[in-house]
Design an enzyme around this catalytic site. Structure first.
Site, mmCIF file in Angstrom:
data_model
loop_
_atom_site.group_PDB
_atom_site.id
_atom_site.type_symbol
_atom_site.label_atom_id
_atom_site.label_comp_id
_atom_site.label_asym_id
_atom_site.label_seq_id
_atom_site.Cartn_x
_atom_site.Cartn_y
_atom_site.Cartn_z
ATOM 1 N N GLY A 105 -14.998 -7.534 -2.927
ATOM 2 C CA GLY A 105 -15.926 -8.477 -3.562
ATOM 3 C C GLY A 105 -15.622 -8.630 -5.033
ATOM 4 N N ALA A 106 -14.326 -8.729 -5.354
ATOM 5 C CA ALA A 106 -13.898 -8.662 -6.759
ATOM 6 C C ALA A 106 -13.627 -10.004 -7.399
ATOM 7 C CB ALA A 106 -12.644 -7.795 -6.863
ATOM 8 N N GLY A 116 -19.009 -11.680 -9.970
ATOM 9 C CA GLY A 116 -20.088 -10.710 -10.090
ATOM 10 C C GLY A 116 -19.652 -9.370 -10.637
ATOM 11 N N ILE A 117 -20.343 -8.310 -10.206
ATOM 12 C CA ILE A 117 -20.029 -6.987 -10.735
ATOM 13 C C ILE A 117 -18.664 -6.496 -10.262
ATOM 14 C CG2 ILE A 117 -22.462 -6.363 -10.967
ATOM 15 C CD1 ILE A 117 -22.132 -4.534 -8.549
ATOM 16 N N GLY A 118 -18.197 -6.993 -9.109
ATOM 17 C CA GLY A 118 -16.869 -6.611 -8.652
ATOM 18 C C GLY A 118 -15.799 -7.054 -9.628
ATOM 19 N N SER A 135 -28.216 -0.200 -2.748
ATOM 20 C CA SER A 135 -29.261 -0.896 -3.482
ATOM 21 C C SER A 135 -30.546 -0.086 -3.428
ATOM 22 C CB SER A 135 -29.518 -2.281 -2.870
ATOM 23 O OG SER A 135 -30.676 -2.876 -3.425
ATOM 24 N N TYR A 185 -31.343 -6.783 5.486
ATOM 25 C CA TYR A 185 -30.604 -6.397 4.285
ATOM 26 C C TYR A 185 -30.993 -4.989 3.845
ATOM 27 C CZ TYR A 185 -28.977 -6.267 -0.517
ATOM 28 O OH TYR A 185 -28.365 -5.891 -1.696
#
Length: 281
Positions: free
Chosen positions: A10-11, A14-16, A139, A164
């Site tokens: 997930g790079a 966002g945070i990735g 999370s 989720y």
């Protein structure tokens, strides 16, 4: 992090992306993973330009599909003798129940099974590192999660937010079970809550649900840079070389939910996950 090999899922945003960029700036050889070829290429180019680190590459894979997870792991193992850090970050929120082409519910497939299968396949490379680190982005929502072992994939009843929360509970439970299995090795496994981050997370949902996510991010969310602080701490801090089987918030180890600490449930989830993985060629 000089010359460390780091894989970030997930790079492409966002945070990735922030984690990949900071790790590259610190000298790491970074492998970005995303499902969109152009976004991955753009992210890799941006990181090269901002850090002057040319040891940036990317792999394209849809991590909701176990076939693609396995193919990704095979490519990584072929290209790299060791991996120092595996940052499992990719995930999603699906308000409506959707099924992958392999027959799994999307939230379960992407948020849990991808972590489980990719990590399992990359353990040999992590074992070749001086000190391998597995970092699972969970999370605080896991505290609202409840394990429904009789209906893990919401076949009988599905709602996006409970699904989720359950998947994030799975992330924490998987991390604890994995850490127990890795005792006596130089590989550590930890999970974390990054914060409610302003990103493209949840924007895939149409209508009111997607609007609520967007408005909530505008009003309440922190920046991707702030959200990246805890995973970066787990990836880089030398004092965490022996930290394993813990859950972190704001870069501090804290106690996760009571349900996540149930070792029998952790083992049951592991067994079910292994059986599901084995059933999909």
């Amino acid at each position: 992090m000089q010359d460390s090999v780091v894989l970030v899922t997930g790079a492409s945003g966002g945070i990735g992306f922030v984690c990949a960029e900071v790790l590259a700036a610190r000298g790491a050889q970074v492998i970005l993973v995303g499902r969109d070829q152009q976004k991955c290429a753009d992210a890799a180019a941006a990181i090269k330009n901002s850090t002057d680190n040319r040891k940036i590459s990317f792999e394209v894979a849809d991590l909701s599909l176990l076939q693609e997870v396995r193919a990704l792991a095979g490519r990584i193992l072929h290209k790299h003798g060791h991996i120092d850090v595996l940052l499992n970050n990719a995930g999603g929120f699906y308000r409506q129940r959707q099924i992958t082409t392999e027959g799994l519910e999307y939230t379960f497939a992407l948020n849990h099974m991808a972590y489980f299968v990719l990590t399992s396949l990359l353990l040999p490379a992590l074992g070749q590192a001086k000190q391998g680190r597995i970092i699972n982005v969970a999370s605080r929502a896991h505290r609202r999660g409840r394990m429904n072992f009789e209906d893990l994939q919401g076949k009988l009843a599905y709602a996006g937010w409970p699904a989720y929360c359950q998947s994030k509970l799975m992330n924490v439970m998987f991390t604890y079970a994995l850490a127990r299995q890795l005792e006596g090795t130089a590989i550590t496994a930890n999970s974390l809550h990054p914060g409610f981050v302003r990103s493209a997370f949840g924007h895939n949902n149409p209508g009111f649900a997607g609007l609520v996510v967007r408005l909530s991010q505008i009003l309440l969310a922190i920046s991707p840079e702030a959200g990246a602080k805890t995973p970066l701490h787990l990836a880089c801090a030398p004092e965490l070389a022996d930290s394993s089987g813990k859950y972190y918030e704001k870069s501090q180890a804290v106690i996760s939910s009571p349900e996540s600490l149930d070792t029998a449930a952790q083992d049951r989830l592991w067994q079910i996950s292994a059986e599901i993985a084995a059933s999909i060629p």
